[in-house]
Motif scaffolding. Sequence first.
Motif, PDB file in Angstrom:
ATOM      1  N   SER A 217       0.848  -1.194   0.000  1.00 15.81           N
ATOM      2  CA  SER A 217       0.000   0.000   0.000  1.00 15.81           C
ATOM      3  C   SER A 217       0.887   1.249   0.000  1.00 15.81           C
ATOM      4  CB  SER A 217      -0.882   0.009   1.246  1.00 15.81           C
ATOM      5  OG  SER A 217      -0.081   0.253   2.386  1.00 15.81           O
TER       6      SER A 217
ATOM      7  N   GLY B 113       1.001   3.616   2.161  1.00 15.35           N
ATOM      8  CA  GLY B 113       1.571   3.829   3.492  1.00 15.35           C
ATOM      9  C   GLY B 113       2.753   2.910   3.757  1.00 15.35           C
TER      10      GLY B 113
ATOM     11  N   THR C 184       4.007  12.862   3.542  1.00 12.83           N
ATOM     12  CA  THR C 184       2.662  12.336   3.781  1.00 12.83           C
ATOM     13  C   THR C 184       1.693  12.745   2.687  1.00 12.83           C
ATOM     14  OG1 THR C 184       2.111  14.294   5.041  1.00 12.83           O
ATOM     15  CG2 THR C 184       3.009  12.461   6.271  1.00 12.83           C
TER      16      THR C 184
ATOM     17  N   LEU D  37      -0.661  10.182   1.241  1.00 12.54           N
ATOM     18  CA  LEU D  37      -1.198   9.207   2.193  1.00 12.54           C
ATOM     19  C   LEU D  37      -2.489   9.698   2.847  1.00 12.54           C
ATOM     20  CD1 LEU D  37       2.179   8.427   3.969  1.00 12.54           C
ATOM     21  CD2 LEU D  37       1.172   7.261   2.017  1.00 12.54           C
ATOM     22  N   ASP D  38      -3.306   8.736   3.321  1.00 14.90           N
ATOM     23  CA  ASP D  38      -4.482   9.142   4.089  1.00 14.90           C
ATOM     24  C   ASP D  38      -4.012   9.703   5.430  1.00 14.90           C
ATOM     25  OD1 ASP D  38      -4.704   7.026   6.320  1.00 14.90           O
ATOM     26  OD2 ASP D  38      -4.359   5.854   4.506  1.00 14.90           O
ATOM     27  N   SER D  39      -4.886  10.392   6.145  1.00 14.08           N
ATOM     28  CA  SER D  39      -4.420  11.164   7.296  1.00 14.08           C
ATOM     29  C   SER D  39      -3.865  10.284   8.409  1.00 14.08           C
ATOM     30  CB  SER D  39      -5.538  12.055   7.831  1.00 14.08           C
ATOM     31  OG  SER D  39      -6.587  11.265   8.303  1.00 14.08           O
ATOM     32  N   ARG D  40      -4.471   9.105   8.605  1.00 14.23           N
ATOM     33  CA  ARG D  40      -3.970   8.241   9.678  1.00 14.23           C
ATOM     34  C   ARG D  40      -2.557   7.728   9.353  1.00 14.23           C
ATOM     35  NH1 ARG D  40      -6.982   4.185  13.327  1.00 14.23           N
ATOM     36  NH2 ARG D  40      -8.644   5.629  12.858  1.00 14.23           N
ATOM     37  N   THR D  41      -2.357   7.296   8.100  1.00 18.49           N
ATOM     38  CA  THR D  41      -1.034   6.798   7.710  1.00 18.49           C
ATOM     39  C   THR D  41      -0.024   7.940   7.741  1.00 18.49           C
ATOM     40  OG1 THR D  41      -2.228   5.353   6.227  1.00 18.49           O
ATOM     41  CG2 THR D  41       0.142   5.367   6.002  1.00 18.49           C
ATOM     42  N   GLY D  42      -0.481   9.122   7.327  1.00 17.12           N
ATOM     43  CA  GLY D  42       0.398  10.292   7.351  1.00 17.12           C
ATOM     44  C   GLY D  42       0.891  10.569   8.753  1.00 17.12           C
TER      45      GLY D  42
ATOM     46  N   ASP E 241       0.532  20.477   6.614  1.00 21.48           N
ATOM     47  CA  ASP E 241      -0.453  20.059   7.598  1.00 21.48           C
ATOM     48  C   ASP E 241      -0.037  20.510   9.006  1.00 21.48           C
ATOM     49  OD1 ASP E 241      -2.027  18.585   9.385  1.00 21.48           O
ATOM     50  OD2 ASP E 241      -2.299  16.976   7.912  1.00 21.48           O
TER      51      ASP E 241
ATOM     52  N   ARG F  85     -10.808  14.756  13.475  1.00 25.29           N
ATOM     53  CA  ARG F  85     -10.135  14.256  12.274  1.00 25.29           C
ATOM     54  C   ARG F  85     -11.027  14.432  11.073  1.00 25.29           C
ATOM     55  NH1 ARG F  85      -5.107  11.678  13.982  1.00 25.29           N
ATOM     56  NH2 ARG F  85      -5.126  12.855  15.860  1.00 25.29           N
TER      57      ARG F  85
END
Length: 238
Positions: A145, A147, A171, A174-179, A202, A238
């Motif tokens: 993936s 991430g 990041t 990447l999606d925010s959690r993976t970032g 961010d 979030r």
Amino acid sequence: MTVLRLSEVHRTHGRGEARVHALRGVDLTVGTGELVAVMGPSGSGKSTLLNIAGGLDVPSSGSVEVENTALTALSRRKLARLRRRAIGYVFQDFNLIRSLTAHENVALPLELDGVPPRKSRAAATQALTDVGLSDLADRFPDSMSGGQQQRVAIARAVVGERRLILADEPTGALDSRTGETVVKLLRQRCDAGAAGVLVTHDARHAGWADRVVFLRDGAIVDASTPLLGVDSLLELPR
Ligand SMILES: Nc1ncnc2c1ncn2[C@@H]1O[C@H](COP(=O)(O)OP(=O)(O)OP(=O)(O)O)[C@@H](O)[C@H]1O
């Protein structure tokens, strides 16, 4: 100890009417254990700053020192060696080699540097373990993936105990959690003794830094501690 020192750095790109003054007298010092976030609008000079800090680009004037060595004073060969040994660079688009496994990608900088295979393999295994990917060491990038690929890129940037880690919007894709996970990894490496510079848009990611530096039109407009502490960040919606 100071790991990175930029003094009065100017950088102009292009000539004549197309000339752009990308950096205008930037001073920046990053010490062992410190993570500095660089923020600023598009075109403000963030990538130029990072490229110069990593020896991928040279200033038009001013000086850049990594571990008290002036990069401009080094021969091409010595600069390449310093970059392989001391500096880890995390690119936005990962820059992994698709025909190599995760483990081979991470070991590559050490192998290029002449580290014996057994030692470079062990270091790559450790770096992949540090980023939580030891199970996927034999996978090729295309079967991971985004991430996971970015974590491989971070493992490659820190392998062999590089002392300066430069991350240009790592990041972004990447999606925010993976970032968030990727930024936490950078934080951990700095806590373990590296010096880090993180370019990010961010504010939540910048919250993991010890200091935030704002660039506008190539100049630092303000250098401050993050407005929010890590604890309060965790409470943000979030
Ligand atoms: N190789 C180049 N040749 C000409 N101009 C350049 C070059 N690289 C950057 N620039 C210009 O220098 C300025 C700073 O660019 P830079 O990429 O450092 O900004 P940035 O803050 O990283 O932007 P972004 O957030 O969009 O990535 C911009 O005006 C850009 O167009």
